[in-house]
Design a protein around this motif. Structure first.
Motif, short mmCIF file in Angstrom:
data_model
loop_
_atom_site.label_atom_id
_atom_site.label_comp_id
_atom_site.label_asym_id
_atom_site.label_seq_id
_atom_site.Cartn_x
_atom_site.Cartn_y
_atom_site.Cartn_z
N HIS A 24 0.81 -1.22 0.00
CA HIS A 24 0.00 0.00 0.00
C HIS A 24 0.84 1.28 0.00
N ASP A 49 4.90 -3.29 8.01
CA ASP A 49 4.17 -4.51 7.65
C ASP A 49 4.02 -4.62 6.14
N CYS A 50 3.73 -3.51 5.50
CA CYS A 50 3.60 -3.49 4.05
C CYS A 50 4.92 -3.93 3.40
N ASP A 64 -1.74 -6.19 2.63
CA ASP A 64 -1.88 -5.19 3.71
C ASP A 64 -2.68 -3.97 3.28
MN MN Z 1 0.19 -1.32 6.73
#
Ligand code: MN
Ligand code: AMP
Ligand code: MN
Length: 330
Positions: A22, A28-29, A86
């Motif tokens: 994203h 996390d992405c 994500d």
């Molecule tokens: Mn994220």
């Protein structure tokens, strides 16, 4: 879950795979994109990893981050499968949105606000990070884990749980993290790169954010902003403010913290964090965004910083007062 099996079969039969994270990428992405990208390559697949936005400079300490491209690379790559990671809505992938659905599209995510825009949607809101979904998929596919891939995969678990402090840091988080450490992941490399890498200018900008901070609802709501002028004063990019909102939440008595940033594309982004009693998702979705109960956000175009603040703050004050009156923990 049957989605894992479906995705496993789709990956197995695909020769080349487009992997997209994203915009306004977080740990996390980036972790999910790298873990899927490097993982699938180890199965002999061709991959193109895309994040259609600027990646914060400190992630480049991880060598494969330099291979992540923007959507400008799309025309030169043929692919059989699209894997979106994500991202809760199609607009979160930037210009990759234009090609979604042109090939079978898989969505793997952990946002309760996900709109299930893939052909196959593996969306598990109870899991701490998307990186854990990728870890499970890679294991099912028989991907070989070495310390580098384990470190990449660990990163998303660490960052999305606030380095194991948030309410999503559950048994599964610790189990997956421990398994990755068993494969050689180096948690200290990740915390050094992400937490111990602040620029002096970023701290100065943070001082300005604190100076501008306002408290409402007897100190339960803290908010502040970063205008273009403030970014430009220190020559800093948009993402340099990304950690500040957690610092506002960290204050005693604060239940909800909001940081409004005026981004270089003219949009206003609101980053919201809550402690326990307030679920931010309703506010985020109301203003066109999404997220998790304790971490959510939205972006608004065509309005000024002060217009957005003047619209959002009274609404949050009202909702927060209601939640407090209910006496309510979530
Ligand atoms: Mn994220
Ligand atoms: P941020 O405060 O921008 O770091 O985002 C916090 C959380 O809200 C993350 O889980 C994001 O994925 C989510 N989020 C932020 N902005 C948006 C948006 N415009 N649309 C959907 N989710 C968002
Ligand atoms: Mn996430």
């Amino acid at each position: 879950m049957k989605e894992y099996e479906e995705i496993k079969e789709l990956v197995k039969k695909s020769g080349s795979i487009l992997i997209a994270g994203h915009i306004m990428p977080d740990g996390d992405c980036i972790s999910s994109v790298l873990s899927a990208g490097v993982g699938f390559e180890r199965l002999g697949k061709k991959v193109l990893m895309i994040v259609d936005d600027e990646i914060p400079w400190y992630y480049y300490e991880f060598p494969d981050v330099a291979r992540i491209r923007t959507a400008d690379a799309l025309p030169d790559f043929d692919y059989d499968l699209i894997v979106v990671l994500d991202a809760s809505t199609p607009d979160r992938v930037g210009r990759v949105q234009k090609v979604l659905g042109t090939k079978t599209t898989v969505v793997m995510d952990h946002h309760g606000t996900n709109t299930m825009f893939g052909d196959v949607n593996l969306v598990i809101p109870t899991i701490g990070s998307t990186a854990q979904l990728v870890f499970m998929l890679n294991k099912k596919l028989g991907v070989h884990y070495d310390p580098l891939l384990a470190t990449y995969n660990f990163m998303g678990i660490a960052t999305d749980t606030g380095f194991f402090r948030y309410s999503n840091a559950d048994l599964k988080v610790f189990e997956d993290a421990a398994e990755l450490v068993g494969f050689g992941a180096r948690p200290n490399d990740i915390s050094n790169a992400i937490l111990e890498n602040r620029l002096p200018e970023e701290l100065k900008l943070f001082a300005d954010v604190v100076a501008n901070m306002k408290l409402e609802c007897d100190g339960m709501l803290a908010y502040s902003y970063v205008s273009r002028e403030m970014f430009e004063k220190y020559g800093l990019p948009d993402h340099s403010a990304s950690g500040f909102v957690s610092e506002l939440r960290a204050m005693k008595g604060v239940e909800v913290a909001i940081l409004f940033t005026e981004r270089s594309d003219g949009s206003i982004h609101a980053s919201m964090r809550s402690k326990k009693m307030f679920d931010l998702r309703e506010v985020a979705v109301r203003f066109g965004g999404g997220g998790h109960p304790q971490a959510a956000g939205f972006s608004v175009k065509g309005r000024t910083l002060s217009q957005v603040i003047d619209e959002v703050i009274p609404y949050v004050v009202k909702q927060l007062k209601k939640a407090a009156a209910r006496g309510g923990l979530l």
